[in-house]
Design a protein around this motif. Sequence first.
Motif, short mmCIF file in Angstrom:
data_model
loop_
_atom_site.label_atom_id
_atom_site.label_comp_id
_atom_site.label_asym_id
_atom_site.label_seq_id
_atom_site.Cartn_x
_atom_site.Cartn_y
_atom_site.Cartn_z
N ALA A 1 0.85 -1.32 -0.01
CA ALA A 1 -0.05 0.00 0.11
C ALA A 1 0.74 1.37 0.11
CB ALA A 1 -0.97 0.19 1.34
N GLY A 2 2.11 1.16 0.06
CA GLY A 2 3.19 2.16 0.05
C GLY A 2 4.52 1.40 0.31
N ALA A 3 5.39 2.24 0.03
CA ALA A 3 6.81 1.69 0.10
C ALA A 3 6.94 1.00 1.44
CB ALA A 3 7.99 2.96 0.03
N GLN A 4 6.42 1.32 2.65
CA GLN A 4 6.93 0.40 3.82
C GLN A 4 5.54 0.26 4.33
OE1 GLN A 4 10.14 0.04 4.88
NE2 GLN A 4 10.73 1.16 2.98
N GLN A 5 4.41 -0.05 3.55
CA GLN A 5 3.19 -0.34 4.03
C GLN A 5 2.59 -1.62 3.16
OE1 GLN A 5 1.16 3.45 3.33
NE2 GLN A 5 0.69 3.33 5.65
N TYR A 6 2.89 -2.81 3.97
CA TYR A 6 2.66 -3.94 3.11
C TYR A 6 1.87 -5.02 3.98
CZ TYR A 6 7.42 -4.78 4.65
OH TYR A 6 8.41 -4.93 5.61
N LEU A 7 1.32 -6.22 3.25
CA LEU A 7 1.19 -7.51 3.58
C LEU A 7 2.10 -8.49 3.07
CD1 LEU A 7 -0.70 -9.92 4.78
CD2 LEU A 7 -2.16 -9.65 2.58
N GLU A 8 2.81 -9.23 3.93
CA GLU A 8 3.90 -10.03 3.31
C GLU A 8 3.57 -11.67 3.40
OE1 GLU A 8 8.36 -9.10 4.16
OE2 GLU A 8 7.75 -10.83 5.59
N TYR A 9 3.68 -12.24 2.36
CA TYR A 9 3.95 -13.56 2.43
C TYR A 9 5.47 -13.94 2.60
CZ TYR A 9 -1.23 -14.21 1.26
OH TYR A 9 -2.25 -14.09 1.15
N ARG A 10 6.00 -15.11 3.18
CA ARG A 10 7.39 -15.44 3.23
C ARG A 10 7.25 -17.06 3.04
NH1 ARG A 10 12.12 -16.47 6.64
NH2 ARG A 10 13.96 -15.24 5.56
N TYR A 11 8.11 -17.59 1.78
CA TYR A 11 8.53 -18.96 1.87
C TYR A 11 9.66 -19.30 2.02
CZ TYR A 11 3.79 -18.61 -0.52
OH TYR A 11 2.49 -18.17 -0.82
N VAL A 12 9.97 -20.35 2.74
CA VAL A 12 11.43 -20.86 2.70
C VAL A 12 11.30 -22.33 2.35
CG1 VAL A 12 13.60 -21.24 4.41
CG2 VAL A 12 11.68 -19.05 4.69
N LEU A 13 12.18 -22.65 1.37
CA LEU A 13 12.30 -23.97 0.78
C LEU A 13 13.68 -24.42 1.10
CD1 LEU A 13 10.93 -26.51 -0.42
CD2 LEU A 13 11.77 -25.63 -2.63
N LYS A 14 13.59 -25.72 1.97
CA LYS A 14 14.90 -26.37 2.35
C LYS A 14 15.19 -27.28 1.54
CE LYS A 14 13.62 -25.25 7.05
NZ LYS A 14 13.20 -25.48 8.33
N PRO A 15 16.55 -27.83 1.32
CA PRO A 15 17.03 -28.77 0.42
C PRO A 15 16.34 -30.21 0.87
CG PRO A 15 18.65 -27.67 1.09
CD PRO A 15 17.64 -27.26 2.03
N LYS A 16 15.92 -30.98 0.14
CA LYS A 16 15.38 -32.42 0.54
C LYS A 16 14.35 -32.47 1.54
CE LYS A 16 19.76 -34.54 -0.86
NZ LYS A 16 21.17 -35.59 -0.25
N ASP A 17 13.22 -31.76 1.41
CA ASP A 17 12.25 -31.26 2.36
C ASP A 17 10.97 -31.21 1.63
OD1 ASP A 17 10.95 -31.24 4.82
OD2 ASP A 17 12.36 -29.58 5.71
N TYR A 18 9.81 -31.88 2.29
CA TYR A 18 8.69 -31.65 1.66
C TYR A 18 7.99 -30.17 2.56
CZ TYR A 18 9.02 -36.09 -0.50
OH TYR A 18 9.32 -37.33 -1.46
#
Length: 634
Positions: A183-200
């Motif tokens: 909604a602005g440079a410092q205004q946001y909704l965030e999704y953060r995905y982290v995928l590790k090796p050999k992991d479901y």
Amino acid sequence: MEEKKLDVKSLVGFGLIALILIWMIYNQTEQEESKNSEKDKQEHIDKITDETIPEEGTTSLTEVDSTVSDSVNAENLKSSLGAFAYSASLPSAKGGVTELENELLDLKIANKGGYISSATLKNFEQFRKGSNQRVELIKDNNADFNLQFQTKDNRILNTRDLYFEPEFTKEGENQVLTMRLKAGAQQYLEYRYVLKPKDYMLDFSIRTQGLSKVVNTSKPMDLEWQLKAYRNEKSVTYENRYTDMVYEYEDGKDDDLGQGSTEAEKAEDVTYIAYKQHFFASILLTDTPFKTADLTSENLVKDEEIDTVFTKNFTAKVPLEFKGGELSYNMNWYYGPSDYEILYNYDRNLDEIMPLGWGIFGWINRFIFIPLFGALSSFLPYGIAIILFTILVRLVMSPVTYKSYLSQAKMKVIRPEINELNEKYKKDPMKKQQETMKLYNKAGVSPMAGCLPALMQIPVFYALFQFFPSYFDLRQKSFLWATDLSSYDSIIHLPFYIPFYGNHVSIFPILASVAIFFYMKMTTGDQSMAQPQQEGMPDMSKIMKVMIYISPLMMLIFFNNYASGLSLYYFISNLITIGIMFVIKNYIVKEEKVHAMVQQNKEKPKKQNKFQKKMQEMMEQAQEQQERQQKKNK
């Protein structure tokens, strides 16, 4: 001199014509460039406004005329999206996806909506032999993940319609994708995905920053997760039977929605929601329990001959609560096989989604059958492992079989004496019961001794019935003519469908049914001879004779669509049981030995235990009361 004048005029004329042509070409070029510029603007606007018309009650983007200025376009976007018009002006509003990939998973996350638009399991194939079609849990818009929220100026917005700005980084070997709806440079909704090796399992978080002045934080954001489960196995009916929604709630309790046409439940303090297909699962886990969750499951297989693409449609709606004007939830996504060992090792109670049975049945599977079969299949082909597994189970249960047959043999020996008592005291049921109990005690025979061993086998039988359909390692493993031990072994496909039976012929259920027939033929005569006919009760010998034919037929029909590994187990199990019964009957428990045993027991002094003594006293008291009543009546 005249020729020279003509030449000068000609040159002047040619010069004018050249100037006119140059002017025309230049003017046409400018017009083409203007058209192209307007076309580019229109394409950019189309991409921003593409598919942004939300459902009823939500705010949509305003249609933009290609002839208006950028400032007018910005005003139109602002009137539709408010502060979130900022996100529609970023380069990510053109669409696109970002790929996360390790040795096990291939994921695609879309800019539009910020959610996983494709999830492929790289090491598993669908049921179509030779197609090399990988198992895709998410593809072609069969899934949706959305946050619906209200802004300060009373707009209802859906994240599925808005564009997130992606940022891909690495933390060591981990792949990190941050998706921000701004909604602005410092205004946001965030999704953060982290995928590790050999992991479901992915780390996944949802948080906000600086949105307290933009979003109405007095109301929670509604998280909506929907998935239409694709069919991945050979039998859509069999797969659908084991496709279910499972959830954990209230500090470790778990439950499922069941197999009805449409199931709905409301749960509290939910810590994970699992959309479990037969051999695969999509699971959303949260560290902060969802306060409530509205869960639904719709069966999409109305006609198994027509509905062959999807099995069930799952939906979940949960509120995400704001704290201090901001949103912060740490979660996880699991996209992978419904494999007991893999799920158990996450130590998040995910193994509870496996239908291994409740109580003692589940314990037998978890602590005996899974470790035992896992050890055998680690060095043997799966078909041979099932056969050896069956032999070991039957050998362990053979003492129970022996005690059951010995009890039947004893009852068979004393049956003539019981018939005499029935005839002698046929007018006095109470006296007949007393004398029969005395005979049992004197001969050392218990009528319950034959029933208890049979009851002891029920937990094992039921545990195995749950084990084979759930054991992931049997999937697409072949043995003899069976190409998949986790599904039926069809050798003939019928051009028509038989109700309850199916449209194919499976061999292992036929073999198991034949083995059951001969086993019952061998034992039914002894059972009917052992059980005396009770007055007023149906003749069990006649019922058992009918069951000789009904039981194999029921198994043939019931198991035709079940896992061939389970039918193979029952076939081998019945063959072994027939062999054990043959040895017991002809070499261990001979009739003359049993008769001598009974006569020897009669000669020994017998002590009644407390239960027998109490029963004897109660029967004598009842007998005395009956005699007093008879005298009074006379």
